[in-house]
Design an enzyme around this catalytic site. Structure first.
Site, mmCIF file in Angstrom:
data_model
loop_
_atom_site.group_PDB
_atom_site.id
_atom_site.type_symbol
_atom_site.label_atom_id
_atom_site.label_comp_id
_atom_site.label_asym_id
_atom_site.label_seq_id
_atom_site.Cartn_x
_atom_site.Cartn_y
_atom_site.Cartn_z
ATOM 1 N N ARG A 34 26.014 39.572 43.173
ATOM 2 C CA ARG A 34 26.150 38.145 42.850
ATOM 3 C C ARG A 34 26.908 37.376 43.924
ATOM 4 O O ARG A 34 26.700 36.201 44.121
ATOM 5 C CB ARG A 34 26.896 37.983 41.523
ATOM 6 C CG ARG A 34 25.954 38.043 40.369
ATOM 7 C CD ARG A 34 26.590 37.556 39.134
ATOM 8 N NE ARG A 34 27.355 38.587 38.465
ATOM 9 C CZ ARG A 34 27.769 38.493 37.225
ATOM 10 N NH1 ARG A 34 27.547 37.395 36.538
ATOM 11 N NH2 ARG A 34 28.446 39.465 36.665
ATOM 12 N N LYS A 38 32.009 38.806 48.911
ATOM 13 C CA LYS A 38 32.979 39.721 48.285
ATOM 14 C C LYS A 38 32.450 41.161 48.240
ATOM 15 O O LYS A 38 33.178 42.121 48.514
ATOM 16 C CB LYS A 38 33.244 39.219 46.848
ATOM 17 C CG LYS A 38 34.345 39.957 46.128
ATOM 18 C CD LYS A 38 34.569 39.375 44.740
ATOM 19 C CE LYS A 38 34.132 40.378 43.701
ATOM 20 N NZ LYS A 38 33.970 39.901 42.368
ATOM 21 N N LEU A 61 20.951 36.970 38.341
ATOM 22 C CA LEU A 61 19.874 37.123 37.351
ATOM 23 C C LEU A 61 19.361 35.772 36.865
ATOM 24 O O LEU A 61 18.230 35.662 36.395
ATOM 25 C CB LEU A 61 20.371 37.936 36.146
ATOM 26 C CG LEU A 61 20.732 39.405 36.413
ATOM 27 C CD1 LEU A 61 21.364 40.028 35.183
ATOM 28 C CD2 LEU A 61 19.488 40.187 36.823
ATOM 29 N N TYR A 152 25.100 42.712 22.326
ATOM 30 C CA TYR A 152 24.706 43.574 23.455
ATOM 31 C C TYR A 152 23.472 44.402 23.087
ATOM 32 O O TYR A 152 22.534 44.538 23.885
ATOM 33 C CB TYR A 152 25.868 44.491 23.873
ATOM 34 C CG TYR A 152 25.459 45.498 24.932
ATOM 35 C CD1 TYR A 152 25.231 45.101 26.250
ATOM 36 C CD2 TYR A 152 25.264 46.845 24.608
ATOM 37 C CE1 TYR A 152 24.822 46.020 27.226
ATOM 38 C CE2 TYR A 152 24.858 47.766 25.563
ATOM 39 C CZ TYR A 152 24.641 47.349 26.868
ATOM 40 O OH TYR A 152 24.231 48.266 27.817
ATOM 41 N N LYS A 156 19.729 44.196 25.040
ATOM 42 C CA LYS A 156 19.002 45.285 25.696
ATOM 43 C C LYS A 156 17.620 45.480 25.048
ATOM 44 O O LYS A 156 16.646 45.786 25.731
ATOM 45 C CB LYS A 156 19.805 46.586 25.644
ATOM 46 C CG LYS A 156 21.121 46.547 26.410
ATOM 47 C CD LYS A 156 20.966 46.185 27.881
ATOM 48 C CE LYS A 156 20.347 47.265 28.733
ATOM 49 N NZ LYS A 156 20.295 46.864 30.175
ATOM 50 N N PRO A 181 19.868 55.099 28.731
ATOM 51 C CA PRO A 181 21.055 55.949 28.590
ATOM 52 C C PRO A 181 21.838 55.646 27.318
ATOM 53 O O PRO A 181 21.865 54.498 26.844
ATOM 54 C CB PRO A 181 21.924 55.588 29.809
ATOM 55 C CG PRO A 181 21.104 54.679 30.663
ATOM 56 C CD PRO A 181 20.045 54.086 29.792
ATOM 57 N N VAL A 184 27.667 56.101 28.964
ATOM 58 C CA VAL A 184 27.681 56.764 30.271
ATOM 59 C C VAL A 184 29.116 57.038 30.727
ATOM 60 O O VAL A 184 29.951 56.119 30.783
ATOM 61 C CB VAL A 184 26.970 55.884 31.322
ATOM 62 C CG1 VAL A 184 26.918 56.598 32.668
ATOM 63 C CG2 VAL A 184 25.555 55.523 30.870
ATOM 64 N N SER A 196 31.866 51.618 29.364
ATOM 65 C CA SER A 196 31.797 52.932 28.713
ATOM 66 C C SER A 196 32.967 53.817 29.132
ATOM 67 O O SER A 196 33.583 54.491 28.288
ATOM 68 C CB SER A 196 30.464 53.604 29.040
ATOM 69 O OG SER A 196 30.190 53.537 30.425
HETATM 70 P P1 NAP Z 1 28.588 47.533 35.140
HETATM 71 O O1 NAP Z 1 29.339 48.484 35.974
HETATM 72 O O2 NAP Z 1 29.314 46.468 34.400
HETATM 73 O O3 NAP Z 1 27.430 46.882 36.024
HETATM 74 C C1 NAP Z 1 26.708 45.754 35.629
HETATM 75 C C2 NAP Z 1 26.005 45.220 36.846
HETATM 76 O O4 NAP Z 1 25.195 44.101 36.467
HETATM 77 C C3 NAP Z 1 26.981 44.732 37.911
HETATM 78 O O5 NAP Z 1 26.463 45.074 39.180
HETATM 79 C C4 NAP Z 1 26.955 43.232 37.709
HETATM 80 O O6 NAP Z 1 27.258 42.493 38.875
HETATM 81 C C5 NAP Z 1 25.506 43.018 37.327
HETATM 82 N N1 NAP Z 1 25.327 41.727 36.655
HETATM 83 C C6 NAP Z 1 25.803 41.340 35.464
HETATM 84 N N2 NAP Z 1 25.441 40.063 35.217
HETATM 85 C C7 NAP Z 1 24.717 39.661 36.287
HETATM 86 C C8 NAP Z 1 24.075 38.438 36.655
HETATM 87 N N3 NAP Z 1 24.095 37.346 35.871
HETATM 88 N N4 NAP Z 1 23.430 38.381 37.849
HETATM 89 C C9 NAP Z 1 23.385 39.458 38.676
HETATM 90 N N5 NAP Z 1 23.989 40.638 38.388
HETATM 91 C C10 NAP Z 1 24.636 40.722 37.214
HETATM 92 O O7 NAP Z 1 27.755 48.309 34.018
HETATM 93 P P2 NAP Z 1 26.907 49.653 34.082
HETATM 94 O O8 NAP Z 1 27.467 50.572 33.080
HETATM 95 O O9 NAP Z 1 26.711 50.129 35.461
HETATM 96 O O10 NAP Z 1 25.546 49.103 33.489
HETATM 97 C C11 NAP Z 1 24.405 48.951 34.300
HETATM 98 C C12 NAP Z 1 23.182 48.889 33.408
HETATM 99 O O11 NAP Z 1 23.135 50.062 32.587
HETATM 100 C C13 NAP Z 1 23.168 47.700 32.449
HETATM 101 O O12 NAP Z 1 21.817 47.280 32.365
HETATM 102 C C14 NAP Z 1 23.628 48.305 31.131
HETATM 103 O O13 NAP Z 1 23.125 47.586 30.055
HETATM 104 C C15 NAP Z 1 22.986 49.681 31.224
HETATM 105 N N6 NAP Z 1 23.596 50.716 30.378
HETATM 106 C C16 NAP Z 1 24.909 51.084 30.551
HETATM 107 C C17 NAP Z 1 25.456 52.072 29.729
HETATM 108 C C18 NAP Z 1 26.881 52.534 29.863
HETATM 109 O O14 NAP Z 1 27.383 53.211 28.947
HETATM 110 N N7 NAP Z 1 27.571 52.227 30.960
HETATM 111 C C19 NAP Z 1 24.666 52.665 28.724
HETATM 112 C C20 NAP Z 1 23.340 52.258 28.592
HETATM 113 C C21 NAP Z 1 22.807 51.296 29.431
HETATM 114 P P3 NAP Z 1 28.758 41.953 39.150
HETATM 115 O O15 NAP Z 1 29.451 43.049 39.886
HETATM 116 O O16 NAP Z 1 28.524 40.759 39.983
HETATM 117 O O17 NAP Z 1 29.379 41.645 37.812
#
Ligand code: NAP
Length: 339
Positions: A34, A38, A61, A152, A156, A181, A184, A196
């Site tokens: 984004r 940075k 997004l 949330y 999804k 997933p 995680v 998570s």
């Molecule tokens: P995370 O570390 O919070 O990563 C989220 C990512 O999405 C970050 O790179 C964030 O960018 C980006 N993002 C959020 N809003 C955005 C926007 N408006 N425009 C562009 N980028 C945006 O979370 P994560 O655990 O890696 O999750 C990644 C994916 O896996 C998500 O789709 C989540 O729903 C899915 N998921 C996660 C888990 C879990 O337990 N962690 C489980 C199932 C599914 P910034 O750095 O700029 O905020």
């Protein structure tokens, strides 16, 4: 054969691990962030030897800016970015709109660039909610949005449905699939970690003094990334339309605490032992967002099977006990928790 893959959300926990695996396997990576000023220096610091094999683009997004450029020269997309906040937003559309519109935007720009392989990071949130009578789920199941599910979960489910509908209508030949997933865990790269992993952090840093009667399914970030990479590399006919849940097993939080005590006793001094009575969860839920989410899960078994993914993509998940041990060790090693 190695190619070029666009990974959206390269700053995220899962996005970072997907990039790590792709680079290790010889692919080149484009990634979106984004805030380029940075984030690019941080990503370059993480993969100092990637050089021209890593290109970073600014794209949100919620805007078309930057997406066309990010897709140029790519063979596949791993669409990982989506809002994943710790607390429940006041307005559920703060989650649902970027999740749905961001997915459709990523799909449309990929299709316009002639990209025929698209892997969406969906979630078990799109599989296992809104069915109070059911405890066991797999890739055939869909969350029931007629039930009252948290924002949330809705975001999804709506995003995965919207993606599948769009592909069916506009790009039926695209090799589209989702990775779904469960919660995680696994090694963290820095303190900018996912919602998570916060749970394990709270178990070991003493911020959960009592253990609620709640459980979750565990998956390892390395397996989630491996599933993405295999879904990108597999023959198109093996993945087209597929759903790939990643889930090693369901565990109660008290079992997770026991694993930490047994496998990393040197960092388990603050791990809670006593149960939190259900009535206390209900009272705390009146004014604490996190407790509100836990309240709905009290005593629930919500077990999502990842067997189909292991069989279809041909690998075996890391045992949950190992994942939890590695999560704790990395949180301590990176100085995130002083346990
Ligand atoms: P995370 O570390 O919070 O990563 C989220 C990512 O999405 C970050 O790179 C964030 O960018 C980006 N993002 C959020 N809003 C955005 C926007 N408006 N425009 C562009 N980028 C945006 O979370 P994560 O655990 O890696 O999750 C990644 C994916 O896996 C998500 O789709 C989540 O729903 C899915 N998921 C996660 C888990 C879990 O337990 N962690 C489980 C199932 C599914 P910034 O750095 O700029 O905020």
């Amino acid at each position: 054969m190695a190619g070029t893959v666009l990974v959206t959300g390269g700053t995220g926990y899962i996005g970072g691990e997907v990039i790590e695996r792709l680079l290790a396997k010889g692919h080149s990576v484009h990634t979106t962030v984004r805030n380029l000023a940075k984030s690019e220096p941080r990503l370059r610091a993480r993969w100092p030897r990637a050089g021209e094999r890593l290109s970073v683009f600014q794209a949100d997004l919620m805007s078309d800016d930057g997406w066309a450029e990010a897709n140029v020269g790519c063979d596949a997309v791993a669409h990982v970015a989506s809002p994943f906040p710790l607390s429940v937003p006041k307005n559920k559309n703060d989650l649902i709109v970027p999740a749905r519109e961001g997915t459709l935007r990523a799909l449309k720009f990929a299709h316009a660039a002639g990209i025929a392989r698209f892997v969406q990071t969906s979630s078990a949130a799109a599989i296992a909610y809104g069915h109070p009578e059911k405890n066991h789920f797999d890739h055939h199941d869909w969350t029931n949005l007629d039930a009252d599910v948290p924002p949330y979960i809705e975001s999804k489910t709506v995003a995965e449905r919207a993606a599948r509908d769009w592909v069916a209508a506009h790009a039926p030949d695209m090799a589209f699939c989702s990775i779904n997933p469960v919660a995680v865990f696994g090694p963290v790269y820095n303190d900018d970690m996912s919602t998570s992993v916060e749970l394990v952090k709270k178990i070991i840093d003493g911020s959960i003094p009592l253990i609620p009667d709640m459980g979750i399914c565990v998956t390892d970030v390395r397996d989630v990334a491996e599933a993405h990479v295999r879904a990108i590399e597999a023959p198109a006919e093996k993945v087209r339309g597929e759903r790939f849940p990643t889930s090693e097993k369901f565990m109660w939080i008290r079992e997770m605490a026991d694993v930490v005590r047994a496998r990393v006793p040197e960092h388990a001094g603050k791990v809670p032992r006593r149960p939190m009575p259900d009535w206390l969860v209900r009272v705390l839920a009146l004014f604490m967002d996190e407790m509100k989410q836990i309240k709905g899960e009290l005593g629930n078994v919500r077990d999502v099977s990842g067997k189909h993914t292991e069989e279809a993509l041909g690998f075996t998940f890391i045992p949950a006990e190992q994942t939890l041990e590695d999560t704790v060790r990395s949180l301590v090693e990176k100085g995130i928790v002083k346990a």
